[in-house]
Design a protein around this motif. Structure first.
Motif, short mmCIF file in Angstrom:
data_model
loop_
_atom_site.label_atom_id
_atom_site.label_comp_id
_atom_site.label_asym_id
_atom_site.label_seq_id
_atom_site.Cartn_x
_atom_site.Cartn_y
_atom_site.Cartn_z
N UNK A 363 0.84 -1.21 0.00
CA UNK A 363 0.00 0.00 0.00
C UNK A 363 0.88 1.26 0.00
N UNK A 364 0.34 2.32 -0.58
CA UNK A 364 0.97 3.64 -0.53
C UNK A 364 -0.05 4.65 -0.03
N UNK A 365 0.34 5.45 0.97
CA UNK A 365 -0.55 6.46 1.54
C UNK A 365 0.01 7.83 1.17
N UNK A 366 -0.78 8.60 0.43
CA UNK A 366 -0.34 9.90 -0.05
C UNK A 366 -0.16 10.91 1.06
N UNK A 367 0.69 11.90 0.82
CA UNK A 367 1.04 12.90 1.81
C UNK A 367 -0.20 13.61 2.36
N UNK A 368 -0.11 13.96 3.66
CA UNK A 368 -1.16 14.72 4.31
C UNK A 368 -2.43 13.94 4.59
N UNK A 369 -2.41 12.61 4.52
CA UNK A 369 -3.62 11.81 4.78
C UNK A 369 -3.76 11.55 6.28
N UNK A 370 -5.02 11.41 6.71
CA UNK A 370 -5.32 11.06 8.11
C UNK A 370 -6.22 9.82 8.10
N UNK A 371 -5.75 8.77 8.77
CA UNK A 371 -6.50 7.52 8.83
C UNK A 371 -6.62 7.07 10.28
N UNK A 372 -7.83 6.70 10.69
CA UNK A 372 -8.10 6.23 12.04
C UNK A 372 -8.92 4.95 11.96
N UNK A 373 -8.54 3.93 12.73
CA UNK A 373 -9.27 2.65 12.80
C UNK A 373 -9.63 2.16 11.40
N UNK A 374 -8.60 1.94 10.61
CA UNK A 374 -8.78 1.59 9.20
C UNK A 374 -7.94 0.38 8.84
N UNK A 375 -8.46 -0.44 7.93
CA UNK A 375 -7.69 -1.52 7.31
C UNK A 375 -7.58 -1.20 5.82
N UNK A 376 -6.36 -1.09 5.33
CA UNK A 376 -6.12 -0.94 3.90
C UNK A 376 -5.70 -2.29 3.33
N UNK A 377 -6.48 -2.82 2.39
CA UNK A 377 -6.15 -4.10 1.80
C UNK A 377 -4.97 -3.94 0.83
N UNK A 378 -4.42 -5.08 0.39
CA UNK A 378 -3.21 -5.08 -0.45
C UNK A 378 -3.29 -4.07 -1.59
#
Length: 428
Positions: A363-378
Motif C-alpha cells: 500500500x501507498x498512503x499519499x502525503x497529508x492523509x489522516x486515517x483512524x481505525x482503518x484496514x487498507x487491503x493489499x
C-alpha cells in the motif's frame, strides 16, 4: 495426567499425518477474502494466517502435512510453494497440496469439513498414518500438538478434541462441549443459540478449537458411514463428533488453557473486528502473542527486502512512531504513526497521521492523509489528503464500516482494481 515422555511423543508425531483444512472462504471477513482464501489473508505484518498452523506442526515435530484447498486458492498455493518447500522428501517429510477432488460421481465441491477429508481419503490412506490430526488453517495460536497426541494415546481415545474457554456471549459461534471429571466429552452442540456455561464459571463456556485427533482406522470408518447419511452436513463439528458422543464412543477433551504450555492464546479471526483486534494486540507492550519467541518461531516465506526506513525532515519535522510495527521494505516520511501495523512494502508519505491502522502489503498512503481505525487491503494507493475514520456516515457510504467501527478499504473502492501489480512478496 502425567506428561508423556519425549520418546513416546516423538514416535506419535512420526506416525501422524496432519491435515490442514484451508479451503474456507471466510465470508465474515467480507472484502478481505474477496481475492483469496481466509488462510491466505495477511496477518501480523509479514505472515499469512496459515503460517501459524504450519509453524505449530513443524515446531511440534509433525513433518507429514497435507493442505486441503478449495476457494480462490492461488495465492495460498503460491505462498506454500515459495515458503514451505524445505522439508526432506527422502526422510519421509512433506507438505503437499490437495485441491478439491470433485469425484466423478459427484459434481459438488466440499460440502463440509468431514466431506473434504472423505474426498481425499485415498490420499490420506496412502500415507498409512496411525493417527490423523485435523487442523483448521484459519486461526492464530501457538500449540504443541505432540502433547495433544500423547494425551490422546494415554486416554485410549477414538477422538480427541482440543478446546478452550471463551466468554459465554461469543460461544454461540463455536461447538460448545460439556466434560466430566476425566475430561471425557459428554455433551457437544455446534453453534447453539443458548450455549451451556462452565459449571464453575457461568461467564465462560468450553468450545471446540476445530482441532481433532483421530485414530486413522476409526476416522475412515466414520467418514464412510457419514457419507451415506442423507441429512448429514458432513461436518466434523456438526455430525462426526456429536455422533461419537451420542453413541458412547471414547471422545476426549484436550483443554488448551489448563496445560500450562505457554499456549494459552487462541484467536478465531473470522470477522473484521476480530481480525483487526488480533493484529493490534501485537503492538501492545505485553502482547499476549509473542512473535519474538525464539523457542517457538513462526515461519513464513521470507522475501529479500531492505530494512524499514523512517525519515524525519528538518528541525520542524513531526515524525514519530508509537506502539507500532513496520515490516521489511516500508518507507515512512515524517509522519505520526500510533498503534498501527505496516505490512511489507508499505509506503507512508509526508505529514500523514495514522492511528490504529493496518496497512497491508504494497500500500501507498499519499502525503497529508489522516486515517483512524482503518484496514487498507493489499495494494491500495491512497490519494494525498485522504481522510478516513473521522466521519462514520461518509466512511459507510464510500467504504465498508464494521459493527465495531473499523473502516475497510480495498482497491475496488478506490477505483484501482486493475491498477495493482502485486510485488513478489505478496499476491492478492
Amino acid at each position: 495426567m502425567s506428561a508423556p515422555s519425549a520418546r513416546f511423543v516423538s514416535r506419535l508425531t512420526r506416525s501422524t499425518l496432519a491435515l490442514i483444512l484451508a479451503g474456507g472462504r471466510g465470508s465474515r471477513l467480507k472484502m478481505l477474502s474477496d481475492w483469496r482464501a481466509k488462510p491466505a489473508v495477511p496477518f501480523g505484518g509479514k505472515f499469512r494466517i496459515v503460517d501459524f498452523t504450519l509453524s505449530n506442526c513443524l515446531n511440534s515435530g509433525i513433518l507429514r502435512i497435507s493442505v486441503l484447498t478449495q476457494y480462490k486458492s492461488h495465492s495460498l498455493i503460491r505462498h506454500i510453494m515459495e515458503g514451505w518447500n524445505s522439508l526432506r522428501g527422502e526422510h519421509g517429510e512433506f507438505i503437499e497440496l490437495i485441491p478439491a477432488q470433485q469425484w466423478l460421481e459427484d459434481d459438488s465441491w466440499y460440502q463440509g469439513t468431514a466431506d473434504a477429508v472423505y474426498q481425499s481419503l485415498d490420499i490420506v490412506q496412502s500415507h498409512d498414518p496411525e493417527l490423523v490430526l485435523i487442523l483448521a488453517g484459519d486461526h492464530i495460536y501457538k500449540m504443541d500438538y505432540g502433547e495433544m497426541l500423547g494425551a490422546h494415546e494415554e486416554a485410549d481415545a477414538d477422538v480427541t478434541v482440543a478446546c478452550n474457554q471463551v466468554p459465554i456471549e461469543s460461544a454461540g459461534e463455536f461447538g460448545v462441549m460439556e466434560i466430566d471429571g476425566d475430561e471425557r466429552i459428554i455433551g457437544f452442540e455446534e453453534k447453539p443459540e443458548a450455549p451451556k456455561p462452565l459449571p464453575q464459571d457461568a461467564s465462560l463456556a468450553l468450545v471446540s478449537m476445530g482441532i481433532y485427533v483421530f485414530d486413522a482406522e476409526y476416522l475412515a470408518e466414520h467418514l464412510h458411514r457419514d457419507s451415506v447419511v442423507p441429512d448429514s452436513s458432513h461436518d466434523f463439528g456438526k455430525d462426526i463428533v456429536p455422533y461419537a458422543v451420542r453413541n458412547g464412543h471414547r471422545v476426549q477433551a484436550y483443554p488448551l488453557n489448563s496445560r500450562g504450555c505457554g499456549a494459552d492464546y487462541w484467536r478465531d479471526v473470522g470477522t473484521i473486528d476480530a481480525y483487526y483486534e488480533a493484529n493490534l494486540e501485537l503492538t501492545k507492550p505485553n502482547s499476549p502473542l509473542d512473535l519474538y519467541d525464539s523457542k517457538w518461531p513462526i515461519y513464513t516465506y521470507q522475501p529479500q527486502l531492505p530494512p524499514a526506513k523512517f525519515m524525519h525532515h528538518g528541525a520542524e519535522g513531526g515524525g514519530r512512531m508509537n506502539d507500532s510495527m513496520a515490516s521489511g521494505g516500508c518507507v515512512v516520511e515524517n509522519s505520526a504513526i500510533n498503534n498501527s501495523l505496516l505490512f511489507s512494502n508499505a509506503k507512508v508519505g509526508n505529514r500523514c497521521h495514522l492511528d490504529g491502522v493496518l496497512v497491508l502489503p504494497d500500500c501507498t498512503i499519499g502525503r497529508g492523509s489522516r486515517l483512524i481505525r482503518t484496514i487498507l487491503d493489499n495494494g491500495c494507493q491512497v490519494p494525498p489528503g485522504t481522510v478516513i475514520g473521522e466521519n462514520p456516515e461518509l466512511d459507510a457510504s464510500l467504504y465498508h464500516r464494521s459493527e465495531g467501527g473499523v473502516v475497510v478499504v480495498n482497491r475496488a473502492m478506490l477505483g484501482q482494481e486493475r491498477q495493482y501489480q502485486p510485488s513478489m512478496v505478496f499476491s492478492s
